[in-house]
Design a protein around this motif. Structure first.
Motif, PDB file in Angstrom:
ATOM      1  N   LEU A  46       0.899  -0.894  -0.073  1.00 38.43           N
ATOM      2  CA  LEU A  46       0.039  -0.131  -0.096  1.00 38.43           C
ATOM      3  C   LEU A  46       0.900   1.337  -0.005  1.00 38.43           C
ATOM      4  N   PHE A  47       0.639   2.118  -0.901  1.00 43.94           N
ATOM      5  CA  PHE A  47       1.743   3.379  -0.890  1.00 43.94           C
ATOM      6  C   PHE A  47       0.692   4.689  -1.450  1.00 43.94           C
ATOM      7  N   LEU A  48       1.293   5.732  -1.464  1.00 46.37           N
ATOM      8  CA  LEU A  48       0.626   6.948  -1.855  1.00 46.37           C
ATOM      9  C   LEU A  48       1.377   7.329  -3.274  1.00 46.37           C
ATOM     10  N   ASN A  49       0.814   7.320  -4.439  1.00 41.74           N
ATOM     11  CA  ASN A  49       1.284   7.075  -5.758  1.00 41.74           C
ATOM     12  C   ASN A  49       1.800   8.707  -5.839  1.00 41.74           C
ATOM     13  N   ALA A  50       2.988   8.697  -6.356  1.00 36.83           N
ATOM     14  CA  ALA A  50       3.613  10.151  -6.581  1.00 36.83           C
ATOM     15  C   ALA A  50       3.066  10.788  -7.784  1.00 36.83           C
ATOM     16  N   GLU A  51       2.505   9.792  -8.891  1.00 36.52           N
ATOM     17  CA  GLU A  51       2.183  10.038 -10.090  1.00 36.52           C
ATOM     18  C   GLU A  51       0.686  10.944  -9.967  1.00 36.52           C
ATOM     19  N   ASN A  52       0.154  10.449  -9.106  1.00 39.83           N
ATOM     20  CA  ASN A  52      -1.546  11.191  -8.734  1.00 39.83           C
ATOM     21  C   ASN A  52      -1.738  11.515  -7.367  1.00 39.83           C
ATOM     22  N   ASN A  53      -0.918  11.393  -6.551  1.00 40.61           N
ATOM     23  CA  ASN A  53      -1.311  11.479  -5.151  1.00 40.61           C
ATOM     24  C   ASN A  53      -2.345  10.930  -4.568  1.00 40.61           C
ATOM     25  N   ARG A  54      -2.657   9.676  -5.219  1.00 42.18           N
ATOM     26  CA  ARG A  54      -3.699   8.789  -4.326  1.00 42.18           C
ATOM     27  C   ARG A  54      -3.285   7.497  -4.002  1.00 42.18           C
ATOM     28  N   LEU A  55      -3.987   6.996  -3.005  1.00 38.68           N
ATOM     29  CA  LEU A  55      -3.726   5.592  -2.413  1.00 38.68           C
ATOM     30  C   LEU A  55      -3.615   4.631  -3.552  1.00 38.68           C
ATOM     31  N   ALA A  56      -2.853   3.843  -3.624  1.00 37.69           N
ATOM     32  CA  ALA A  56      -2.790   2.453  -4.376  1.00 37.69           C
ATOM     33  C   ALA A  56      -2.179   1.182  -3.746  1.00 37.69           C
ATOM     34  N   VAL A  57      -2.698   0.047  -4.523  1.00 39.41           N
ATOM     35  CA  VAL A  57      -2.289  -1.065  -3.763  1.00 39.41           C
ATOM     36  C   VAL A  57      -1.506  -1.744  -5.002  1.00 39.41           C
ATOM     37  N   LEU A  58      -0.259  -2.117  -4.823  1.00 39.47           N
ATOM     38  CA  LEU A  58       0.507  -2.950  -5.778  1.00 39.47           C
ATOM     39  C   LEU A  58       0.567  -4.478  -5.244  1.00 39.47           C
ATOM     40  N   TYR A  59       0.236  -5.237  -6.102  1.00 41.88           N
ATOM     41  CA  TYR A  59       0.299  -6.661  -5.764  1.00 41.88           C
ATOM     42  C   TYR A  59       0.994  -7.608  -6.900  1.00 41.88           C
ATOM     43  N   ARG A  60       1.350  -8.856  -6.197  1.00 47.18           N
ATOM     44  CA  ARG A  60       2.063  -9.793  -7.156  1.00 47.18           C
ATOM     45  C   ARG A  60       1.034 -10.502  -7.800  1.00 47.18           C
ATOM     46  N   ARG A  61       0.873 -11.046  -8.701  1.00 40.85           N
ATOM     47  CA  ARG A  61      -0.153 -11.746  -9.606  1.00 40.85           C
ATOM     48  C   ARG A  61       0.493 -13.164  -9.625  1.00 40.85           C
ATOM     49  N   ASP A  62      -0.316 -14.251  -9.696  1.00 40.84           N
ATOM     50  CA  ASP A  62       0.170 -15.680  -9.759  1.00 40.84           C
ATOM     51  C   ASP A  62       0.936 -15.618 -11.067  1.00 40.84           C
ATOM     52  N   SER A  63       0.953 -14.793 -12.084  1.00 43.02           N
ATOM     53  CA  SER A  63       1.832 -15.182 -13.082  1.00 43.02           C
ATOM     54  C   SER A  63       3.221 -14.289 -12.754  1.00 43.02           C
ATOM     55  N   GLY A  64       3.292 -13.860 -11.673  1.00 41.73           N
ATOM     56  CA  GLY A  64       4.661 -13.439 -11.245  1.00 41.73           C
ATOM     57  C   GLY A  64       4.786 -11.899 -11.632  1.00 41.73           C
TER      58      GLY A  64
END
Length: 66
Positions: free
Chosen positions: A39-57
Motif C-alpha cells: 500500500l502506497f501513496l502514488n507520486a504520479e497522482n497523489n492517490r492511495l494505491a495497492v500494488l500486488y504480485r499476480r500468480d503469473s509473477g
C-alpha cells in the motif's frame, strides 16, 4: 459485528509513514520486504494505491476511482 456467522479476527495492526513514491519504487520496496502486496501513496497522482504480485509473477495495481 457478526453477520451470518462471519467473525473476522484482526490479528495484527500496523501503522507506518507513507511517502509519495512511484509504482516502480513500490515494486522495489515490496520485493525488498518480500511481501505479496504494498500500500502506497502514488507520486504520479497523489492517490492511495495497492500494488500486488499476480500468480503469473507480474504486478497488478489497484487505485480507487474518485
Amino acid at each position: 459485528v457478526e453477520e451470518n456467522g462471519f467473525r473476522p479476527v484482526i490479528a495484527r495492526r500496523k501503522e507506518y509513514k507513507m511517502d509519495r513514491i512511484t509504482p516502480h519504487e513500490a515494486a522495489r520496496q515490496m520485493e525488498l520486504l518480500d511481501h505479496t502486496f504494498f500500500l502506497f501513496l502514488n507520486a504520479e497522482n497523489n492517490r492511495l494505491a495497492v500494488l500486488y504480485r499476480r500468480d503469473s509473477g507480474d504486478y497488478g495495481l489497484i487505485e480507487p476511482e474518485i
